[in-house]
Write a protein that holds these residues in place. Structure first.
Motif, short mmCIF file in Angstrom:
data_model
loop_
_atom_site.label_atom_id
_atom_site.label_comp_id
_atom_site.label_asym_id
_atom_site.label_seq_id
_atom_site.Cartn_x
_atom_site.Cartn_y
_atom_site.Cartn_z
N ALA A 130 28.53 46.51 50.62
CA ALA A 130 28.25 45.87 49.42
C ALA A 130 28.58 46.64 48.33
O ALA A 130 29.08 45.90 47.14
N LEU A 131 28.42 47.99 48.25
CA LEU A 131 29.07 48.71 46.97
C LEU A 131 30.63 48.59 47.05
O LEU A 131 31.07 48.53 45.87
N ASN A 132 31.25 48.67 48.00
CA ASN A 132 32.66 48.46 48.08
C ASN A 132 32.98 46.95 47.54
O ASN A 132 33.99 46.75 46.68
N ALA A 133 32.12 45.91 47.91
CA ALA A 133 32.35 44.60 47.42
C ALA A 133 32.14 44.29 46.05
O ALA A 133 32.71 43.52 45.43
N ASN A 134 31.20 45.14 45.65
CA ASN A 134 31.05 45.08 44.12
C ASN A 134 32.07 45.70 43.35
O ASN A 134 32.60 45.22 42.21
N ILE A 135 32.59 46.73 43.95
CA ILE A 135 33.70 47.49 43.36
C ILE A 135 34.95 46.49 43.44
O ILE A 135 35.65 46.48 42.48
N GLU A 136 35.19 45.91 44.61
CA GLU A 136 36.24 44.82 44.44
C GLU A 136 35.88 43.62 43.41
O GLU A 136 37.06 43.20 43.00
N ALA A 137 34.89 43.15 43.48
CA ALA A 137 34.52 42.07 42.47
C ALA A 137 34.78 42.48 41.07
O ALA A 137 35.13 41.45 40.29
N ALA A 138 34.37 43.72 40.76
CA ALA A 138 34.68 44.23 39.44
C ALA A 138 36.05 44.34 39.04
O ALA A 138 36.41 44.02 37.95
N ARG A 139 36.89 44.62 40.11
CA ARG A 139 38.28 44.50 39.88
C ARG A 139 39.00 43.16 39.88
O ARG A 139 39.86 42.84 39.08
N ALA A 140 38.17 42.27 40.46
CA ALA A 140 38.74 40.85 40.37
C ALA A 140 38.21 40.16 39.14
O ALA A 140 38.82 39.10 38.74
N GLY A 141 37.44 40.76 38.45
CA GLY A 141 37.01 39.97 37.18
C GLY A 141 36.01 38.86 37.53
O GLY A 141 35.22 38.82 38.33
N GLU A 142 36.49 37.77 36.67
CA GLU A 142 35.51 36.77 36.71
C GLU A 142 35.77 35.86 37.96
O GLU A 142 34.65 35.17 38.64
N ALA A 143 36.93 36.24 38.67
CA ALA A 143 36.81 35.36 39.92
C ALA A 143 36.27 36.23 41.13
O ALA A 143 35.79 35.44 42.15
N GLY A 144 35.80 37.42 40.75
CA GLY A 144 34.85 37.92 41.87
C GLY A 144 33.31 38.00 41.37
O GLY A 144 32.58 38.75 42.13
N ASP A 145 33.00 37.12 40.60
CA ASP A 145 31.60 37.30 40.24
C ASP A 145 30.66 36.72 41.16
O ASP A 145 29.62 37.40 41.64
N GLY A 146 31.09 35.64 41.85
CA GLY A 146 30.63 35.05 43.13
C GLY A 146 30.45 35.96 44.07
O GLY A 146 29.39 36.23 44.78
N PHE A 147 31.50 36.60 44.59
CA PHE A 147 31.57 37.56 45.53
C PHE A 147 30.66 38.79 45.04
O PHE A 147 29.84 39.39 46.10
N ALA A 148 30.40 39.02 43.82
CA ALA A 148 29.64 40.21 43.40
C ALA A 148 28.26 39.83 43.69
O ALA A 148 27.39 40.59 43.85
N VAL A 149 27.78 38.58 43.02
CA VAL A 149 26.48 38.10 43.65
C VAL A 149 26.16 38.21 44.97
O VAL A 149 25.09 38.76 45.47
N VAL A 150 27.10 37.71 45.75
CA VAL A 150 26.88 37.92 47.25
C VAL A 150 26.78 39.44 47.56
O VAL A 150 25.74 39.69 48.42
N ALA A 151 27.54 40.32 46.95
CA ALA A 151 27.64 41.56 47.46
C ALA A 151 26.13 42.10 46.99
O ALA A 151 25.55 43.12 47.74
N ASP A 152 25.42 41.79 45.85
CA ASP A 152 24.23 42.24 45.24
C ASP A 152 23.17 41.75 46.21
O ASP A 152 22.46 42.73 46.71
N GLU A 153 23.46 40.71 46.67
CA GLU A 153 22.49 40.11 47.62
C GLU A 153 22.47 40.94 49.09
O GLU A 153 21.31 41.33 49.47
N VAL A 154 23.60 40.92 49.39
CA VAL A 154 23.64 41.95 50.74
C VAL A 154 23.25 43.26 50.53
O VAL A 154 22.47 43.67 51.47
N LYS A 155 23.62 43.88 49.46
CA LYS A 155 23.00 45.43 49.21
C LYS A 155 21.48 45.46 48.92
O LYS A 155 20.86 46.18 49.65
#
Length: 461
Positions: A292-317
């Motif tokens: 999840a931490l890696n997903a958040n890092i990748e989501a942050a890198r992706a910018g707005e495109a990774g917001d949804g992924f970041a949400v999922v990553a937060d949920e998973v975390k």
């Protein structure tokens, strides 16, 4: 032519007279002389006692056979001899024939006297008769003598015996007086003891009466104890049966405790397996958290495109964190369960051990109860014997009480008898005193029988 024959039949009134046929008066007188001389000599010679005749010149004219036997001197030796030459007597003494000749009258000695003989001194008693011629002139004396030596010896022996007996009796009488006095003292002591015994017997009678009552109470108590012993025997038997049931139940509990221990061990093993699973879950949660931490890092890198992924990553975390948190809680619970399980196993094992020990104890208790049953049974039997013996003892005690009462009565009788004995002893003392007086009289009589002082000693034939 021969001279006519003369026949004399003259006889005085009474007495003897010779029948003479003589040719002359001279022959007649000569015959009569020989007749009377012959009779006299027969009398002297055949006299059954010692007989001697002395003439007025103190010559021995006759000396019979008994005189020979008594004196030891034969007639041929002494006849015609002077009496002092014939017999070993002193000239200061005289024979009884000499005494009769001197006195001129017949008499008998009142006392005994001793005469010398060839064999020693002899004791005699004589009778003397003076002899006279037809003109009344004294021509001698006849002495007849009785040998009383044996009688004198007997009298002397009797005197000695009487003296000895008198002395012994006197000693015995004195001893009897002393004994009587001691007996009197003993009777007095006996009287005191008898009175004391009467009192003691009365006390004993009371004590035996109390003892009889006590024995009866003991008999009753023994019967009661016997009943209680029988009851204890029944209870002990029931206790033994209950103990046997308890052993069976404790055995069941021990088996079940063993099963609980085994199941608890199995549960601990399963909890240990769960603990392993929890560790796997924790590892997964940690890895998920890392992802999840890696997903958040990748989501942050992706910018707005990774917001949804970041949400999922937060949920998973968040889920991973929650899972890790629950896993930690489960781990804590598992540790508590393991601790409790271990403690439970230990407790169950301790309980099992105690149950086994309790079973052994109860088994020993049952054995002891069985022993108690046997002992109580023996005690019950013994108590029955004691009860019977006590009943018998009660009867015997009553008999003893009766005998003690009898003994007390006899003790009183003894006391009365002691009084009687005391009176009899007083009479005996008086009797002994009378004996002492009689002994004194006997001693006086013995003194009068002293031969040496009462006989006249005469040295002569």
């Amino acid at each position: 032519m021969s001279a006519p024959t003369m026949k004399s039949t003259h006889r005085d009134a009474g007495g003897l007279a010779p029948e003479v046929e003589a040719e002359s008066e001279v022959e007649q007188l000569r015959y009569e002389r020989d007749y009377w001389r012959g009779l006299f000599e027969q009398l002297v010679e055949n006299y059954p006692k010692m007989a001697v005749v002395l003439d007025t010149e103190d010559r021995l004219a006759h000396h019979n056979d008994v005189a020979e036997a008594v004196t030891g001197f034969d007639a041929e030796t002494v006849l015609g001899e002077n009496v002092y030459d014939a017999y070993p007597i002193s000239e200061d003494d005289e024979t009884f024939a000499q005494t009769v000749t001197r006195e001129g009258q017949s008499r008998t000695e009142d006392e005994y006297r001793s005469i010398p003989t060839a064999d020693g001194e002899r004791w005699v008693q004589s009778t003397g008769v003076p002899l006279r011629d037809p003109d009344g002139e004294l021509v001698g004396a006849l002495e007849t003598t009785t040998d009383v030596t044996d009688l004198v010896d007997q009298q002397q022996t009797i005197t000695e015996v009487q003296s000895q007996v008198s002395e012994e009796v006197s000693t015995k009488a004195d001893s009897a007086v002393e004994t009587t006095e001691r007996v009197d003292e003993a009777i007095e002591s006996t009287r005191s003891l008898a009175d004391e015994q009467v009192e003691n017997m009365e006390e004993v009678a009371e004590e035996v009466g109390s003892l009889s009552a006590t024995v009866e109470e003991v008999a009753a108590s023994a019967e009661e104890v016997n009943e209680r012993a029988a009851k204890a025997e029944r209870l002990a038997a029931q206790s033994a049966e209950s103990g046997a049931d308890a052993i069976e139940r404790m055995s069941d509990v021990a088996e079940r405790s063993d099963e609980v221990a085994d199941r608890t061990r199995n549960l601990a093993e399963q909890v240990a397996a769960i603990d392993d699973i929890v560790e796997v879950i924790n590892d997964i949660a940690e890895q998920t958290n890392i992802l999840a931490l890696n997903a958040n890092i990748e989501a942050a890198r992706a910018g707005e495109a990774g917001d949804g992924f970041a949400v999922v990553a937060d949920e998973v975390k968040s889920l991973a964190t929650e899972v890790q948190s629950e896993s930690e809680r489960i781990d804590e619970i598992i540790r508590e369960i393991r601790t409790e399980a271990e403690e439970t196993i230990e407790s169950v094992e301790n309980v099992a051990d105690e149950v086994h020990d309790g079973t052994d104890t109860i088994r020993e208790l049952v054995d002891n109860q069985q022993t108690i049953v046997e002992v109580v049974d023996e005690t019950s039997t013994g108590m029955e014997d004691i009860a019977e013996a006590t009943d018998d003892q009660a009867v015997r005690t009553e008999e003893v009480a009766s005998m003690v009462d009898t003994a007390a009565d006899r003790a009183k009788s003894v006391s009365d008898e002691v009084e009687t004995i005391a009176d009899a002893n007083a009479e005996q003392a008086a009797f002994v005193s009378d004996i002492a007086v009689a002994i004194e009289r006997l001693e006086s009589t013995v003194d009068q029988l002293d031969i040496d002082e009462t006989v006249t000693i005469e040295r002569g034939g």
